[in-house]
Design a protein around this motif. Structure first.
Motif, PDB file in Angstrom:
ATOM      1  N   LYS A 271       0.767  -1.234   0.027  1.00  0.00           N
ATOM      2  CA  LYS A 271      -0.124   0.083   0.122  1.00  0.00           C
ATOM      3  C   LYS A 271       0.840   1.147  -0.043  1.00  0.00           C
ATOM      4  O   LYS A 271       0.286   2.340  -0.279  1.00  0.00           O
TER       5      LYS A 271
ATOM      6  N   ARG B  85       2.033   2.153   2.973  1.00  0.00           N
ATOM      7  CA  ARG B  85       1.340   2.699   3.970  1.00  0.00           C
ATOM      8  C   ARG B  85       2.480   2.938   5.166  1.00  0.00           C
ATOM      9  O   ARG B  85       2.908   2.028   5.277  1.00  0.00           O
TER      10      ARG B  85
ATOM     11  N   SER C 119      -8.004  -1.055   4.069  1.00  0.00           N
ATOM     12  CA  SER C 119      -8.669  -1.015   2.691  1.00  0.00           C
ATOM     13  C   SER C 119      -7.662  -1.147   1.601  1.00  0.00           C
ATOM     14  O   SER C 119      -6.479  -0.868   1.927  1.00  0.00           O
TER      15      SER C 119
ATOM     16  N   ASN D 227      -6.409  -0.080  -0.998  1.00  0.00           N
ATOM     17  CA  ASN D 227      -6.055   0.814  -2.149  1.00  0.00           C
ATOM     18  C   ASN D 227      -4.568   1.466  -1.777  1.00  0.00           C
ATOM     19  O   ASN D 227      -4.329   1.011  -0.736  1.00  0.00           O
TER      20      ASN D 227
ATOM     21  N   SER E  74     -10.789   4.594  -1.052  1.00  0.00           N
ATOM     22  CA  SER E  74     -10.926   3.172  -0.754  1.00  0.00           C
ATOM     23  C   SER E  74     -11.673   2.557  -1.991  1.00  0.00           C
ATOM     24  O   SER E  74     -12.349   3.056  -2.875  1.00  0.00           O
TER      25      SER E  74
ATOM     26  N   HIS F 239      -6.384  12.032   3.264  1.00  0.00           N
ATOM     27  CA  HIS F 239      -6.880  10.732   3.310  1.00  0.00           C
ATOM     28  C   HIS F 239      -7.906  10.431   2.241  1.00  0.00           C
ATOM     29  O   HIS F 239      -8.554  11.442   2.108  1.00  0.00           O
TER      30      HIS F 239
HETATM   31 MG    MG Z   1      -7.719   2.881   4.151  1.00  0.00          MG
END
Ligand code: MG
Ligand code: AMP
Length: 363
Positions: A57, A59, A144, A146, A152, A234
């Motif tokens: 991700k 992330r 999620s 994405n 998302s 976000h």
């Molecule tokens: Mg998310």
């Protein structure tokens, strides 16, 4: 590319689910539908597998994950204790779009909790998610599916677009029904606090937790997140999005559209609920932007967010419409905020606000 496995959303094929479950148990990454959005799943107790979620991700490791389990009884090993309120909440809202934050047990890898002492858990209601949890027999960590900070995914195609070359399997069970993420309720605070509005409304929560509060403070990017959904930027499209909120939406969106098209914006998308959009369309048609046609062939495109009077339907299509608006390659998306705070409105307003990353025109 990830292998795409198509299943019937209500009656997923056993063999297909067994394959996806085996992949998860072996440390693989499997994207699958939940009732909220598509999740990017990994074996929650396998730190190496969980780390792959963050890599796929993009992330930050400071952003903790939700652990999905099949039943409230599966919670006990993951948490320090199960307070009585959990049973009341579970009886009312599980399976369903409510995530509970509790003190974690040592078995939960720090990767899942971003090094924190709490863990977020939820029992999803989507038949595919339930079948996968039952077949895997392990808790599944799944944010999620994405790319980090993007809208998302609510369809398998969104997952394939963002993460197609970074996951092992995508289980396609069609469009998700709720379309926005779960409500995150922190039970480690007294009184409990909603960290992120979502699929379970505040009114419904109050029936079980009358003194529940809503957290308003927005965390800064880079801090350890109590809740990842709290990042201001976000759920955002790549195209800059400006949100118009407050009274006289139609007149103010039309005025802003005209002003921007005659100055710094070459291609503009107006994104709003059906009624607002119709008003903006006719306002701009009667006084078009200087020298330009209105419509798909021109510099201006309208994207309909959904019915004003049915925010549940609007929520279900929200992320798909954001992605569509983004794909038009405009310089700016001008979006109309939805009114109200009942039911799903709070979650929709929150997501649009974050998609704007602070660019909000309040009238
Ligand atoms: Mg998310
Ligand atoms: P995502 O599904 O991508 O939105 O990310 C997972 C969600 O997990 C976030 O939105 C957070 O709200 C939630 N979350 C995960 N772990 C925690 C935690 N320990 N405390 C609070 N919220 C959490």
């Amino acid at each position: 590319m990830a292998e795409l496995l198509t299943v019937d959303a209500r009656h997923p094929d056993r063999d297909t689910i067994a394959r996806a479950a085996a992949c998860l148990r072996a440390g693989g990454l499997v994207a699958f539908p939940t009732e909220t959005v598509y999740g990017l799943g990994a074996h929650a107790l396998d730190a190496v597998a969980v780390r792959r979620i963050f890599e796929a991700k993009g992330r930050p490791a400071s952003d903790p994950l939700i652990v999905h389990v099949g039943d409230v009884a599966d919670l006990a090993p993951l948490v320090h204790e199960v307070p009585p309120i959990v049973h009341a909440l579970a009886a009312r809202f599980w399976p369903g779009p409510l995530t509970l934050v509790l003190r974690r047990a040592a078995v939960v890898p720090p990767e899942v909790t971003a090094g924190g002492e709490t863990v977020a858990v939820r029992v999803p209601s989507h038949p595919v998610a339930r079948a996968l949890l039952a077949a895997a027999g392990v808790p599944i960590a799944a944010p999620s599916a994405n790319l980090f900070s993007r809208p998302s995914p609510t369809q398998a195609a969104h997952v394939a677009h963002d993460l197609g070359d970074r996951v092992d399997l995508i289980v396609d069970g069609g469009s998700t029904t709720i379309g926005v993420e779960s409500t995150v309720l922190d039970l480690t605070s007294v009184p409990p606090v909603v960290l992120r509005p979502g699929g379970v409304s505040l009114e419904a929560l109050r029936e079980v937790v009358p003194d529940v509060r809503v957290r308003q403070v927005e965390a800064d990017e880079g801090d350890t997140q109590v809740s990842p959904g709290l990042l201001l930027r976000h759920y955002s499209p790549r195209t800059p999005l400006t949100l118009v909120d407050g009274h006289d939406l139609v007149a103010r969106i039309a005025a802003e559209a005209r002003a921007r098209l005659s100055t710094d914006v070459r291609r503009l998308v107006v994104l709003a609920s059906s009624g607002v959009l119709a008003g903006v369309r006719s306002a701009l048609a009667s006084a078009p932007a200087p020298g330009e046609a209105v419509g798909h062939a021109g510099r201006l495109t309208f994207v309909d967010l959904g019915p004003d009077a049915d925010l549940d339907a609007l929520a279900a299509g929200l992320y798909a419409r954001l992605r569509e608006a983004d794909a038009l390659g405009a310089d700016l998306i001008l979006a109309g905020q939805v009114p109200g705070d009942a039911g799903i409105a709070l979650a929709v307003r929150d997501r649009l606000h974050r998609a704007a990353a602070g660019r909000v025109l309040i009238g």
